[in-house]
Write an enzyme that holds these catalytic residues in place. Structure first.
Site, PDB file in Angstrom:
ATOM      1  N   HIS A 291      -6.930  -4.370  10.341  1.00 54.74           N
ATOM      2  CA  HIS A 291      -6.699  -4.320   8.892  1.00 54.74           C
ATOM      3  C   HIS A 291      -5.394  -4.978   8.496  1.00 54.74           C
ATOM      4  CE1 HIS A 291      -4.847  -0.035   9.465  1.00 54.74           C
ATOM      5  NE2 HIS A 291      -3.863  -0.877   9.260  1.00 54.74           N
TER       6      HIS A 291
ATOM      7  N   ASP B 232       0.824  -1.215   0.000  1.00 51.24           N
ATOM      8  CA  ASP B 232       0.000   0.000   0.000  1.00 51.24           C
ATOM      9  C   ASP B 232       0.856   1.261   0.000  1.00 51.24           C
ATOM     10  OD1 ASP B 232       0.990  -0.455   2.544  1.00 51.24           O
ATOM     11  OD2 ASP B 232      -0.953  -0.667   3.505  1.00 51.24           O
TER      12      ASP B 232
ATOM     13  N   ASP C  91      -7.158  -1.874  14.132  1.00 50.05           N
ATOM     14  CA  ASP C  91      -8.555  -2.233  13.855  1.00 50.05           C
ATOM     15  C   ASP C  91      -8.663  -3.538  13.058  1.00 50.05           C
ATOM     16  OD1 ASP C  91      -7.747  -1.461  11.325  1.00 50.05           O
ATOM     17  OD2 ASP C  91      -9.049   0.289  11.189  1.00 50.05           O
TER      18      ASP C  91
ATOM     19  N   GLU D 142      -9.486  -1.526   5.564  1.00 52.93           N
ATOM     20  CA  GLU D 142     -10.164  -1.127   6.787  1.00 52.93           C
ATOM     21  C   GLU D 142     -11.430  -1.970   6.997  1.00 52.93           C
ATOM     22  OE1 GLU D 142      -8.402   0.450   8.590  1.00 52.93           O
ATOM     23  OE2 GLU D 142      -7.968   2.520   8.052  1.00 52.93           O
TER      24      GLU D 142
HETATM   25  C1  GLP Z   1      -0.337   0.524   8.502  1.00 52.54           C
HETATM   26  C2  GLP Z   1       0.006  -0.359   7.300  1.00 52.54           C
HETATM   27  C3  GLP Z   1      -0.172  -1.829   7.617  1.00 52.54           C
HETATM   28  C4  GLP Z   1       0.515  -2.169   8.922  1.00 52.54           C
HETATM   29  C5  GLP Z   1      -0.084  -1.344  10.028  1.00 52.54           C
HETATM   30  C6  GLP Z   1       0.489  -1.666  11.400  1.00 52.54           C
HETATM   31  O1  GLP Z   1      -1.685   0.698   8.632  1.00 52.54           O
HETATM   32  N1  GLP Z   1      -0.786  -0.016   6.182  1.00 52.54           N
HETATM   33  O2  GLP Z   1       0.348  -2.611   6.542  1.00 52.54           O
HETATM   34  O3  GLP Z   1       0.379  -3.536   9.182  1.00 52.54           O
HETATM   35  O4  GLP Z   1       0.175   0.026   9.723  1.00 52.54           O
HETATM   36  O5  GLP Z   1       1.604  -0.874  11.693  1.00 52.54           O
HETATM   37  P1  GLP Z   1       2.637  -1.215  12.816  1.00 52.54           P
HETATM   38  O6  GLP Z   1       3.452  -2.355  12.317  1.00 52.54           O
HETATM   39  O7  GLP Z   1       3.470   0.037  12.939  1.00 52.54           O
HETATM   40  O8  GLP Z   1       1.874  -1.544  14.041  1.00 52.54           O
END
Ligand code: GLP
Length: 266
Positions: free
Chosen positions: A138, A67, A136, A143
């Site tokens: 995702h 993404d 959440d 989402e």
């Molecule tokens: C963002 C990314 C996800 C990732 C999430 C969690 O939303 N789009 O791919 O898994 O963050 O982030 P973190 O690893 O910093 O908790």
């Protein structure tokens, strides 16, 4: 689904990097699906170490990131392209032309998304997909409410995600509201999936994703439908799993009797 509970973030990262390295050794032209966020940083560090110290070769590897924020140029220090360059790509020998990160400044997001999907297909699909999990539930930026069959598209971020991400920006107004993200359906087509989570903040959502019902309200729960998923956790992220003892038992049995099966969902 195989659930591996490790003692620490470092052990989780080492385990994930080992599986990715095995994939590259088995198929040097592997197509890797990559994730951003703080979770996979340790895995990328370990892969960089393997490249520098053991000669792990990325010269034939192709990458597709999950993404990207809409509206941030690749040079912006909070863009996912910038993150990947600095946390992985600049430190290994993957050719720049093999790297794919959704382009947040595409003139037509619709055309870009269709092209991204066709590129993944042109390279024969993703061999191994790395995922984190959002607060959440995702995966990528799918989402709650994302169709479990969704493809790469524009997604509006939830307020929870915007708040979670605000820590990286000077103020709330700078946090992008939209992203281009691979869909849940796109992700489920990867041949193998490794999901990582660490820290107690993730414990509740990890339990919902692994042991709760499959629901578009927790997009990570869709992984239950995939036939080769390995979830690697540290003990804090695993602390709310009801069947943690069973997962540990499975791991110990495999380690004793069939070590080659670790990391292969059974
Ligand atoms: C963002 C990314 C996800 C990732 C999430 C969690 O939303 N789009 O791919 O898994 O963050 O982030 P973190 O690893 O910093 O908790």
């Amino acid at each position: 689904m195989e659930v591996i509970i490790t003692d620490s973030y470092e052990a989780m990262s080492a385990q994930a990097a080992k599986m990715i390295a095995q994939q590259i050794l088995h198929k040097p032209s592997s197509v890797l699906g990559l994730a951003t966020g703080s979770t996979p940083v340790g895995t990328y560090k370990e892969l960089i170490r393997m490249h520098k110290e053991q000669g792990l070769d990325f010269s034939k590897v192709v990458t597709f990131n999950l993404d990207e924020y809409v509206g941030l140029p690749p040079s912006h220090n909070q863009s996912y392209r910038y993150f990947m360059d600095h946390n992985l790509f600049h430190h290994i020998n993957v050719p720049t032309g093999h790297i794919h990160v959704p382009y947040g400044h595409a003139e037509s997001v619709l055309d870009f998304c269709a092209w991204y999907e066709s590129e993944i297909k042109r390279y024969g699909g993703i061999d191994i997909q790395i995922l984190g999990i959002g607060g959440d539930g995702h995966i990528a930026f799918n989402e709650p409410g994302s169709s479990l069959g969704s493809r790469t598209r524009l997604k509006t971020l939830t307020q929870e995600t915007i708040t979670d991400n605000a820590r990286f920006f000077a103020n709330m107004d700078e946090v992008p509201r939209f992203a281009i993200t691979m869909g849940v359906g796109t992700i489920l087509e990867a041949r193998k999936i490794i999901m990582l989570a660490n820290g107690s903040k993730k414990a509740k959502i990890v339990a919902e994703a692994i042991e709760g019902p499959v629901s578009s309200q927790v997009s990570a729960s869709a992984l239950q439908l995939h036939r080769d998923v390995v979830v690697i956790l540290d003990k804090e992220a695993a602390s709310k799993l009801k069947r943690a003892d069973y997962y540990k038992w499975v791991y110990d049995q495999k380690a004793k009797l069939m070590p080659a099966l670790i990391g292969k969902a059974t």
